[in-house]
Design a protein around this motif. Structure first.
Motif, PDB file in Angstrom:
ATOM      1  N   GLU A   1     -56.271-116.379 -34.122  1.00  0.00           N
ATOM      2  CA  GLU A   1     -56.141-115.259 -33.189  1.00  0.00           C
ATOM      3  C   GLU A   1     -54.972-115.406 -32.214  1.00  0.00           C
ATOM      4  O   GLU A   1     -54.540-114.421 -31.628  1.00  0.00           O
ATOM      5  N   LEU A   2     -54.496-116.621 -32.044  1.00  0.00           N
ATOM      6  CA  LEU A   2     -53.453-116.889 -31.056  1.00  0.00           C
ATOM      7  C   LEU A   2     -52.094-117.059 -31.720  1.00  0.00           C
ATOM      8  O   LEU A   2     -52.009-117.303 -32.928  1.00  0.00           O
ATOM      9  N   THR A   3     -51.054-116.974 -30.911  1.00  0.00           N
ATOM     10  CA  THR A   3     -49.699-117.221 -31.388  1.00  0.00           C
ATOM     11  C   THR A   3     -49.017-118.191 -30.430  1.00  0.00           C
ATOM     12  O   THR A   3     -49.532-118.462 -29.333  1.00  0.00           O
TER      13      THR A   3
ATOM     14  N   TYR B   1     -69.617-121.942 -22.095  1.00  0.00           N
ATOM     15  CA  TYR B   1     -68.583-121.225 -22.863  1.00  0.00           C
ATOM     16  C   TYR B   1     -69.222-120.377 -23.960  1.00  0.00           C
ATOM     17  O   TYR B   1     -68.787-119.251 -24.211  1.00  0.00           O
ATOM     18  N   ALA B   2     -70.243-120.902 -24.613  1.00  0.00           N
ATOM     19  CA  ALA B   2     -70.922-120.135 -25.673  1.00  0.00           C
ATOM     20  C   ALA B   2     -71.478-118.835 -25.109  1.00  0.00           C
ATOM     21  O   ALA B   2     -71.365-117.776 -25.739  1.00  0.00           O
TER      22      ALA B   2
ATOM     23  N   ALA C   1     -55.086-116.932 -15.738  1.00  0.00           N
ATOM     24  CA  ALA C   1     -54.202-115.804 -15.432  1.00  0.00           C
ATOM     25  C   ALA C   1     -54.642-114.561 -16.198  1.00  0.00           C
ATOM     26  O   ALA C   1     -54.647-113.453 -15.649  1.00  0.00           O
ATOM     27  N   LEU C   2     -55.014-114.742 -17.443  1.00  0.00           N
ATOM     28  CA  LEU C   2     -55.485-113.607 -18.231  1.00  0.00           C
ATOM     29  C   LEU C   2     -56.770-113.033 -17.660  1.00  0.00           C
ATOM     30  O   LEU C   2     -56.978-111.815 -17.686  1.00  0.00           O
ATOM     31  N   THR C   3     -57.616-113.889 -17.130  1.00  0.00           N
ATOM     32  CA  THR C   3     -58.845-113.411 -16.496  1.00  0.00           C
ATOM     33  C   THR C   3     -58.505-112.523 -15.306  1.00  0.00           C
ATOM     34  O   THR C   3     -59.095-111.461 -15.125  1.00  0.00           O
ATOM     35  N   ALA C   4     -57.528-112.941 -14.523  1.00  0.00           N
ATOM     36  CA  ALA C   4     -57.137-112.144 -13.359  1.00  0.00           C
ATOM     37  C   ALA C   4     -56.554-110.808 -13.783  1.00  0.00           C
ATOM     38  O   ALA C   4     -56.847-109.770 -13.192  1.00  0.00           O
ATOM     39  N   VAL C   5     -55.725-110.808 -14.800  1.00  0.00           N
ATOM     40  CA  VAL C   5     -55.136-109.560 -15.292  1.00  0.00           C
ATOM     41  C   VAL C   5     -56.232-108.641 -15.839  1.00  0.00           C
ATOM     42  O   VAL C   5     -56.233-107.445 -15.585  1.00  0.00           O
TER      43      VAL C   5
ATOM     44  N   GLY D   1     -64.396-110.249 -24.161  1.00  0.00           N
ATOM     45  CA  GLY D   1     -63.455-109.150 -24.402  1.00  0.00           C
ATOM     46  C   GLY D   1     -62.118-109.659 -24.895  1.00  0.00           C
ATOM     47  O   GLY D   1     -62.054-110.513 -25.772  1.00  0.00           O
ATOM     48  N   PRO D   2     -61.027-109.188 -24.291  1.00  0.00           N
ATOM     49  CA  PRO D   2     -59.696-109.575 -24.757  1.00  0.00           C
ATOM     50  C   PRO D   2     -59.347-111.043 -24.478  1.00  0.00           C
ATOM     51  O   PRO D   2     -58.371-111.553 -25.004  1.00  0.00           O
ATOM     52  N   LEU D   3     -60.152-111.710 -23.677  1.00  0.00           N
ATOM     53  CA  LEU D   3     -59.915-113.122 -23.374  1.00  0.00           C
ATOM     54  C   LEU D   3     -60.551-114.053 -24.399  1.00  0.00           C
ATOM     55  O   LEU D   3     -60.409-115.261 -24.301  1.00  0.00           O
ATOM     56  N   GLN D   4     -61.249-113.484 -25.367  1.00  0.00           N
ATOM     57  CA  GLN D   4     -62.005-114.305 -26.302  1.00  0.00           C
ATOM     58  C   GLN D   4     -61.182-115.384 -27.015  1.00  0.00           C
ATOM     59  O   GLN D   4     -61.647-116.523 -27.105  1.00  0.00           O
ATOM     60  N   PRO D   5     -59.995-115.101 -27.518  1.00  0.00           N
ATOM     61  CA  PRO D   5     -59.254-116.174 -28.195  1.00  0.00           C
ATOM     62  C   PRO D   5     -58.967-117.377 -27.293  1.00  0.00           C
ATOM     63  O   PRO D   5     -59.152-118.519 -27.703  1.00  0.00           O
ATOM     64  N   ARG D   6     -58.564-117.125 -26.060  1.00  0.00           N
ATOM     65  CA  ARG D   6     -58.288-118.226 -25.118  1.00  0.00           C
ATOM     66  C   ARG D   6     -59.571-118.947 -24.730  1.00  0.00           C
ATOM     67  O   ARG D   6     -59.606-120.169 -24.620  1.00  0.00           O
TER      68      ARG D   6
END
Length: 174
Positions: free
Chosen positions: A98-100, A57-58, A15-19, A65-70
């Protein structure tokens, strides 16, 4: 790691990738950008091709970018499944930082499992010193936090059982 917990985190990652695709200059999800290599990595992970998944994945981590933590969490999971416990623990620890919320707890599950498996391998190899005690203690702390914060991520009790095993192993080597 329980499948349902990881699937929830993975669904959020997709979902984050789509956003992110809606934000210019961020992450590209075009076939030549991010989406296709992500799907290759994800399919490899789900198909049990853990070495292939980890490699993909590596490569994706460099442009997440902003998806790095996931993405880092999925990478850590691939490393764990491939038996690269030290690397998996390192990546999962970084993702947890990095995550919560449930994402952090999912990363703590991977970290705790990786630290535990690394310690077990060392103990099986005849080592049972301070490093192994520290590794088991780190695994215990990660699982304690995860089980306290998000017990619903352990619906079958696998992490709770692992946590009890860690206590037994710690008492045996102290």
């Amino acid at each position: 790691m329980p499948g349902t917990a990881f699937l929830r985190v993975s669904a959020l990652s997709v979902a984050l990738t789509a956003v992110a695709s809606c934000q210019p200059g961020e992450v590209s999800t075009s076939r030549s950008g991010f989406k296709k290599p992500y799907m290759v990595a994800r399919t490899a992970l789900e198909g049990g091709q853990y070495d292939k998944a980890a490699r993909h994945y590596a490569n994706l981590m460099k442009r997440a970018g902003p998806l790095q933590p996931r993405l880092r969490l999925e990478y850590a999971h691939a490393l764990l499944r491939d038996g690269a416990y030290d690397a998996a623990a390192t990546e999962a620890r970084a993702a947890a930082g990095e995550l919560t919320g449930p994402g952090r707890s999912a990363a703590l599950m991977v970290q705790g499992t990786a630290d535990h498996e690394a310690a077990r391998a060392a103990i099986a190899g005849g080592r049972s010193g301070r490093d192994e005690i520290d590794r088991l203690s780190a695994a215990r702390a990660a699982l304690d936090e995860m089980l306290t914060a998000h017990p619903e991520l352990d619906p079958l009790g696998a992490m709770a059982a692992r946590r009890k095993t860690i206590d037994l192993e710690l008492s045996a080597i102290r």
